[in-house]
Write a protein that holds these residues in place. Structure first.
Motif, PDB file in Angstrom:
ATOM      1  N   VAL A  87       4.934  11.708  12.214  1.00 42.68           N
ATOM      2  CA  VAL A  87       3.652  11.735  12.924  1.00 42.68           C
ATOM      3  C   VAL A  87       2.652  12.622  12.174  1.00 42.68           C
ATOM      4  O   VAL A  87       2.903  13.801  11.929  1.00 42.68           O
ATOM      5  CB  VAL A  87       3.826  12.253  14.365  1.00 42.68           C
ATOM      6  CG1 VAL A  87       2.461  12.440  15.031  1.00 42.68           C
ATOM      7  CG2 VAL A  87       4.687  11.306  15.173  1.00 42.68           C
ATOM      8  N   GLY A  88       1.508  12.010  11.797  1.00 42.73           N
ATOM      9  CA  GLY A  88       0.417  12.767  11.212  1.00 42.73           C
ATOM     10  C   GLY A  88       0.594  13.249   9.793  1.00 42.73           C
ATOM     11  O   GLY A  88      -0.316  13.899   9.247  1.00 42.73           O
ATOM     12  N   VAL A  89       1.714  12.963   9.132  1.00 38.12           N
ATOM     13  CA  VAL A  89       1.914  13.491   7.781  1.00 38.12           C
ATOM     14  C   VAL A  89       0.968  12.805   6.803  1.00 38.12           C
ATOM     15  O   VAL A  89       0.606  11.636   6.970  1.00 38.12           O
ATOM     16  CB  VAL A  89       3.374  13.328   7.313  1.00 38.12           C
ATOM     17  CG1 VAL A  89       4.322  14.104   8.207  1.00 38.12           C
ATOM     18  CG2 VAL A  89       3.764  11.864   7.223  1.00 38.12           C
ATOM     19  N   THR A  90       0.556  13.538   5.782  1.00 37.87           N
ATOM     20  CA  THR A  90      -0.286  12.991   4.710  1.00 37.87           C
ATOM     21  C   THR A  90       0.387  13.251   3.382  1.00 37.87           C
ATOM     22  O   THR A  90       1.165  14.190   3.220  1.00 37.87           O
ATOM     23  CB  THR A  90      -1.680  13.642   4.715  1.00 37.87           C
ATOM     24  OG1 THR A  90      -1.547  15.050   4.468  1.00 37.87           O
ATOM     25  CG2 THR A  90      -2.394  13.414   6.035  1.00 37.87           C
ATOM     26  N   GLY A  91       0.094  12.399   2.446  1.00 40.21           N
ATOM     27  CA  GLY A  91       0.671  12.557   1.117  1.00 40.21           C
ATOM     28  C   GLY A  91       0.192  11.457   0.194  1.00 40.21           C
ATOM     29  O   GLY A  91      -0.684  10.658   0.546  1.00 40.21           O
ATOM     30  N   GLN A  92       0.777  11.415  -0.984  1.00 37.08           N
ATOM     31  CA  GLN A  92       0.379  10.440  -2.000  1.00 37.08           C
ATOM     32  C   GLN A  92       1.474   9.399  -2.179  1.00 37.08           C
ATOM     33  O   GLN A  92       2.660   9.734  -2.256  1.00 37.08           O
ATOM     34  CB  GLN A  92       0.124  11.138  -3.334  1.00 37.08           C
ATOM     35  CG  GLN A  92      -0.440  10.229  -4.411  1.00 37.08           C
ATOM     36  CD  GLN A  92      -0.666  10.978  -5.706  1.00 37.08           C
ATOM     37  OE1 GLN A  92       0.242  11.562  -6.272  1.00 37.08           O
ATOM     38  NE2 GLN A  92      -1.908  10.978  -6.175  1.00 37.08           N
TER      39      GLN A  92
END
Length: 203
Positions: free
Chosen positions: A124-129
């Motif tokens: 939930v809600g994680v960000t990354g490349q």
């Protein structure tokens, strides 16, 4: 000539003896933009691209599936019809190109930063490349799966591609697409396919 098909009053004698049609039915006079043959596994169909007064569409006028030897069509579109048809095509081509470009700009690809859209679980809600994209073997209907590198974590997080949103979409150059659409000259055999073809536009 417009589209001409054999009418119900054309007798069997006319057909069997090779005589001309005794009941020719004509339609789309001055409105036939193009003709082409669509080949199937066993049979072929013959279609005309026409302007029906509101839009460009196709009409089948003959087929090898039955007796249609009297039927024929010839390109006869008037200048007024061609102008109206091209304006209709260009307007819809622009909308299609913009929609495809926007979809391409927001599609998950390796190197793009994304945020998870999941509402439950550890993602939930994680960000990354995105570092990896491949087939989603967990979905029966196919689709893709992405591997996301999250800052501070060694292992990638794997999510369905449809469960992430791109944070840095590419800008869409609508002015360039508008210029392309404004000067496009339709190949009427493929024009309707152009309006539904999926992929990144490359004018």
């Amino acid at each position: 000539m417009p589209i001409t098909v054999c009418g119900p009053a054309c007798t069997t004698d006319n057909k069997n003896n090779g005589r001309s049609c005794g009941d020719p039915q004509r339609s789309y006079v001055g409105a036939v933009l193009g003709t082409y043959e669509r080949n199937g596994y066993d049979d072929s169909d013959f279609l005309a691209v026409v302007w029906d007064g509101e839009q460009v569409t196709t009409r089948e006028y003959a087929s090898t599936r039955g007796w249609t030897y009297h039927n024929h069509a010839t390109v006869d579109a008037t200048e007024q019809v061609r102008v109206a048809a091209e304006a209709w095509y260009r307007d819809r081509l622009l909308a299609h190109l913009v929609a495809v470009a926007r979809e391409h700009a927001t599609a998950p690809r390796v190197g793009r930063r994304v945020r998870s859209l999941t509402r439950r679980g550890r993602h939930v809600g994680v960000t990354g490349q995105i570092r990896w994209i491949g087939p989603d073997r967990y979905r029966r209907d196919g689709g893709q799966r992405v591997g996301i590198a999250v800052p501070g974590e060694d292992a990638l997080r794997y999510l369905p591609a449809r469960s992430v949103t791109v944070l840095d979409p590419e800008p869409v150059d609508e002015q360039r697409l508008r210029g392309h659409a404004a000067t496009a000259r339709p190949d009427w055999r493929h024009a309707l396919q152009d309006l539904t073809a999926h992929g990144h536009p490359t004018p």
